[in-house]
Design an enzyme around this catalytic site. Structure first.
Site, mmCIF file in Angstrom:
data_model
loop_
_atom_site.group_PDB
_atom_site.id
_atom_site.type_symbol
_atom_site.label_atom_id
_atom_site.label_comp_id
_atom_site.label_asym_id
_atom_site.label_seq_id
_atom_site.Cartn_x
_atom_site.Cartn_y
_atom_site.Cartn_z
ATOM 1 N N CYS A 1 0.791 -1.240 0.000
ATOM 2 C CA CYS A 1 0.000 0.000 0.000
ATOM 3 C C CYS A 1 0.822 1.288 0.000
ATOM 4 C CB CYS A 1 -0.983 0.045 1.176
ATOM 5 S SG CYS A 1 -2.248 -1.235 1.109
ATOM 6 N N ASP A 2 2.139 1.199 0.017
ATOM 7 C CA ASP A 2 2.945 2.424 -0.046
ATOM 8 C C ASP A 2 4.271 2.153 -0.747
ATOM 9 O OD1 ASP A 2 3.657 5.073 0.283
ATOM 10 O OD2 ASP A 2 4.368 4.821 2.344
#
Length: 334
Positions: free
Chosen positions: A117-118
């Site tokens: 997610c990042d």
């Protein structure tokens, strides 16, 4: 020492070896606490039975956790570079190799239900003394596949993160720019596509400073989402109506690479101000940059496959492996 948004990282020693110590300070509040606990949950869920096992699968290995009332320290193997440090000096071979390594790391994580997610160059560590071996690090934004951030399975102290920004804006997949809080492997694949473009050209392809600005750049550079994607996927996103600021997708030819000079849909040609001229110059430069990337040998299917408006149609990690291998095989034959 390196200071991030949620933690600091310092070089230290543990049992006669150099390590990196990531420190989360309790005094920085509940958001930092949630970030730390989310990272610990993900790291402990990674089924790597040794440091070597994690290294071979291109993910960071958690050596130890040291907690006290004022801070939580996570100890990791030390890497001397991040991918961001090398962006300005890398070549096309390096870029393709980086995508291949990171796809291996994502494949390992996704197989265990973990979405990073990042994913961004600053969250990829590089051992420049060992053939630029890369590992994916910083799991503070990690979620489990298709877990909503307010899902009942989340710890009680994570329930208020509904409005928390997840990920780095210029690498964030479009569904999350439109407010989706459902995370899937495609979330990371989009980010990998942005990293690939960044490595190939030396600068990020998308540079928006807000969700709206980022969406505008996606539309102007790649073209708007096809009507089928809009009707079958994007209609479910909480903020899908943000697209109204960029014209009706039905009025566009979504099959084009959108690198032409027809900008009637973006801004009125009656505005001949300096601001208009600057905007048009920026749009033209961004479209040309995208066209140049697509012209790089063997890059087009990777870029268009990873940077796809459709969550369903983005490349899988196995497809990325194949495309990267096809490139290597063709270069050997040539």
């Amino acid at each position: 020492m390196a200071a991030g948004v949620f933690a600091t990282v310092e070089k230290s020693s543990l049992q006669h070896r150099v390590v990196a110590v990531k420190s989360y300070k309790a005094q920085h509040g509940r958001l930092v606490k949630r970030h730390c606990e989310r990272e610990l949950r993900a790291l402990r869920a990674i089924r790597a039975n040794s440091e070597l096992h994690a290294w071979e699968h291109h993910v960071i290995y958690l050596l130890d956790v040291q907690k006290n009332p004022s801070e939580c320290n996570l100890l990791f193997p030390f890497y001397d570079k991040t991918l961001l440090d090398l962006v300005s000096s890398c070549d096309q071979i390096f870029a393709f190799n980086a995508v291949y390594q990171l796809a291996q790391g994502l494949d390992f994580l996704h197989d265990q239900g973990i979405i990073h997610c990042d994913l961004s160059p600053s969250n990829v560590l590089v051992d420049s003394t060992n053939n630029n071996h890369m590992v994916i690090a910083d799991f503070g934004c990690a979620h489990f596949i298709m877990q909503h951030v307010t899902d009942d399975s989340a710890p009680s102290d994570m329930e208020e993160q509904d409005n928390e920004e997840i990920g780095t804006l210029i690498y964030k997949a479009p569904e999350h720019l439109f407010g989706s809080r459902l995370y899937a492997p495609s979330t990371d694949i989009w980010s990998l596509g942005c990293i690939f473009c960044h490595l190939l050209r030396g600068d990020p392809l998308f540079t928006g400073e807000s969700d709206i600005e980022q969406i505008g750049q996606l539309v102007r550079i790649m073209g708007p989402p096809p009507t089928t994607v809009l009707n079958e996927e994007m209609c479910r996103y909480p903020d899908a109506d943000k697209l109204i600021f960029f014209g009706d997708p039905a009025d566009h030819d979504s099959s084009s690479s959108h690198c032409d000079d027809d900008d009637d849909d973006i801004i009125s040609e009656e505005d001949d101000s300096a601001e208009y001229a600057d905007l048009m110059a920026m749009i033209s430069a961004q479209r040309q940059a995208y066209a140049n990337l697509l012209a790089v040998p063997y890059a087009r299917p990777l870029i268009q496959g990873m940077l796809n408006w459709s969550v369903r149609n983005r490349l899988s990690t196995s497809e990325i492996f194949k495309l990267a291998k096809d490139r290597d095989d063709n270069q050997i034959e040539e």
